[in-house]
Design an enzyme around this catalytic site. Structure first.
Site, short mmCIF file in Angstrom:
data_model
loop_
_atom_site.label_atom_id
_atom_site.label_comp_id
_atom_site.label_asym_id
_atom_site.label_seq_id
_atom_site.Cartn_x
_atom_site.Cartn_y
_atom_site.Cartn_z
N GLY A 156 0.82 -1.19 0.00
CA GLY A 156 0.00 0.00 0.00
C GLY A 156 0.86 1.25 0.00
N SER A 157 0.32 2.35 -0.54
CA SER A 157 1.00 3.64 -0.42
C SER A 157 0.77 4.17 0.99
CB SER A 157 0.45 4.62 -1.45
OG SER A 157 0.80 4.21 -2.75
N GLY A 158 1.52 5.20 1.35
CA GLY A 158 1.38 5.77 2.69
C GLY A 158 2.52 5.40 3.62
N HIS A 159 3.48 4.58 3.10
CA HIS A 159 4.62 4.15 3.91
C HIS A 159 5.92 4.76 3.41
CE1 HIS A 159 1.79 1.36 5.57
NE2 HIS A 159 1.68 0.67 4.46
N LYS B 169 5.48 -8.14 2.37
CA LYS B 169 5.19 -7.97 3.80
C LYS B 169 3.98 -8.84 4.15
CE LYS B 169 4.69 -3.46 3.71
NZ LYS B 169 4.66 -3.45 2.22
N ASP C 157 -1.37 -8.32 0.54
CA ASP C 157 -0.07 -8.38 -0.14
C ASP C 157 0.27 -9.82 -0.51
OD1 ASP C 157 1.18 -5.54 0.01
OD2 ASP C 157 0.41 -5.87 2.02
N HIS D 152 -0.59 0.51 9.63
CA HIS D 152 -1.79 0.83 8.85
C HIS D 152 -2.85 1.55 9.65
CE1 HIS D 152 -0.01 -2.46 6.46
NE2 HIS D 152 -0.26 -1.59 5.52
#
Lengths: 199, 330
Positions: free
Chosen positions: B53-56, B104, B109, B218
């Protein structure tokens, strides 16, 4: 008998209700997930209807296979592969027939649900989409309306459960008291089936 | 909640366009959401592909470049990318030496990368997979999706990336990646929840006088909530939680990682406390990295990751790397 048009109506009805209920799904996903279940499925089912408009598959199996592929390619997260597998495996079980009976559909859907359980490793009671899908398949013998009611009851019944799969499982006991967003969207899928049948 | 965005729907593609403008040394496919090192495929070299996911950020796109990842696939915010992205990435970077997927441990994922591996193999690409699951805050793995992959992802990507860079074969790169994961443990602490663009409000409610211990990346709450602690008390708690699970006989790499909204002033101060606890416990430190590397949007807080290293892993850690998020020796 159910033809390809029936299956297209099923997908379209589901897309419409997912679109309508997207905010509610996301709100349910907020306390125990990451608040995107509605928007992710909305994106996926929009792609499903666009693809069906473009390709117009001739058989029930081909409609579901195409829909499943679209969900895998657009949804992401766990929902994409799980819903995609459900529709693809159900479609595959229906084979190449131009028309299928309600019994054929019930049997194929059970194959699809089994494939989802195998892929995600979830069993009934784990607070997932399975808790709506299994009772729906069990009730399909009594008709589409009964399946819709069973799925809805199954989704509501996830509220007191503790999540054991997916991201909600990390909350442990804190996942108790929230209706599972995946079971809720699964109930929408079953409701779409009833709607396609005019029930 | 104020955010520097246009609309939530385009957050990821807007960021990718900006990333492309800032890093001409990368090929950024905004439409298909794949970030590739410009010189790929590199002849004879195993390719490393990761995503999530984006945001990391900078994970994973910020770790693409010589010495680390060959390509990365960003998903929607906190949502796994789809198999199409991963297959596209694998095809773009495979030189024939094979591709290692660094995954991960989150259900989405894992499922998407598994499907991608199958599809890539259909296209004649040899694929291996390593699963990162370092988060000791998840204790009852029987009843959960298992330990989450967090800070150790950076160690796996850097060290396995270095092994690939020097031409080691796929099975060896995979084995090294697995060794790094098995030698790594993490624990995270949140002082404030994060805000996803789609929701626009904090993902959980954390009162001013409290903190969450054992959080993931998350926005999910952690395993325990307590009254606010000092930096030293948090370091004691986090390092002890890690050392309960990892008893290093060799020196360790230390990652003191910010979750997005904690300034370096605090992170360095926290690192001083982490080093104190490690020294009290007799753990030798080989290298330390402090900064925002595996973030959770604007979450305030930090995580500690330790990785026990032998001589080879340390040599690979020190090897040159040139990416937007990590760069040394070249």
């Amino acid at each position: 008998m159910l033809d390809a048009a029936f299956f297209r109506r099923w997908m379209t009805a589901t897309a419409v209700s997912v679109d309508r209920e997207a905010e509610r799904l996301t709100a349910l996903d907020s306390p125990i997930g990451d608040a995107d279940h509605g928007s992710n499925l909305q994106r996926g089912f929009a792609a499903v209807t666009a693809a069906l408009d473009k390709e117009a598959p001739a058989t029930p199996g081909a409609v579901l296979a195409l829909a499943g592929r679209q969900l895998i390619s657009t949804v992401g997260g766990a929902s994409g592969p799980l819903y995609g597998t459900l529709l693809r495996r159900t479609g595959k079980a229906l084979g190449d027939a131009a028309e299928v009976s309600e019994e054929d559909l019930a049997g194929a859907l059970r194959t699809g649900v089994d494939a989802v359980m195998a892929l995600g490793g979830a069993a009934p009671g784990d607070k997932t989409m399975i808790d709506a899908l299994v009772p729906a398949v069990d009730a399909l013998g009594e008709g589409f309306g009964a399946a819709r009611a069973a799925a809805e009851r199954g989704a509501v019944a996830t509220t007191p459960l503790q999540a054991r799969k997916g991201r909600a499982s990390y909350l442990g006991e804190r996942s108790v008291g929230h209706q599972d967003p995946g079971a809720t969207s699964a109930a929408l899928l079953v409701a779409g089936l009833a709607e396609a049948a005019g029930e | 909640m104020k955010m520097l965005i246009n609309v939530p729907e385009t957050v990821v593609s807007d960021a990718l366009r900006g990333m492309a403008a800032a890093h001409p040394e990368l090929t950024v496919d905004v439409e298909n959401r794949v970030i590739v090192r410009r010189d790929a495929p590199v002849a004879g070299k195993v390719a490393l592909v990761s995503g999530g996911g984006s945001g990391h950020e900078p994970l994973h796109g910020g770790f693409v470049g010589p010495g680390m990842l060959s390509a990365a696939c960003p998903g929607e915010v906190f949502t796994s990318p789809v198999p199409d992205q991963m297959v596209r990435a694998a095809a773009a970077v495979d030189s024939g030496a094979g591709v290692l997927f660094v995954v991960k441990n989150y259900t989405g994922d894992v499922l998407n990368f598994d499907m991608a591996a199958e599809l890539a193999e259909d296209e004649g690409i040899q694929v291996a997979r390593v699963l990162v699951d370092d988060d000791v805050a998840v204790t009852d793995s029987l009843y959960t999706a298992g330990r989450r992959g967090t800070g150790a992802t950076l160690f796996v990507e850097k060290i396995a990336g270095a092994a690939a860079e020097e031409g080691q074969p796929l099975e060896r790169v995979e084995a090294i990646a697995r060794q790094v994961n098995d030698s790594s443990r993490s624990f995270g602490v949140a002082l404030a929840a994060c805000t996803t663009p789609a929701k626009g409000s904090p993902t959980f409610d954390l009162p001013p006088g409290e903190l969450e211990l054992g959080i993931g990346i998350h926005g999910e709450p952690g395993r325990e909530r307590r009254a606010m602690m000092t930096s030293g008390e948090v370091a004691d708690f986090a390092v002890h939680a890690v050392l309960e699970d990892l008893e290093p006989r060799n020196p360790v790499l230390v990652l003191v990682n910010g979750l997005g909204a904690t300034p370096l002033l605090e992170l360095y101060g926290f690192n001083a406390e982490v080093q104190r606890v490690l020294s009290e416990r007799g753990v030798a430190v080989a290298r330390t990295l402090v900064g925002n590397y595996v973030t959770s949007l604007d979450m305030a807080g930090a995580s500690v990751t330790l990785c026990q290293v032998d001589e080879e892993l340390l040599r690979l850690w020190d090897a040159p790397v040139h990416t937007p998020g990590l760069r040394w020796g070249m």
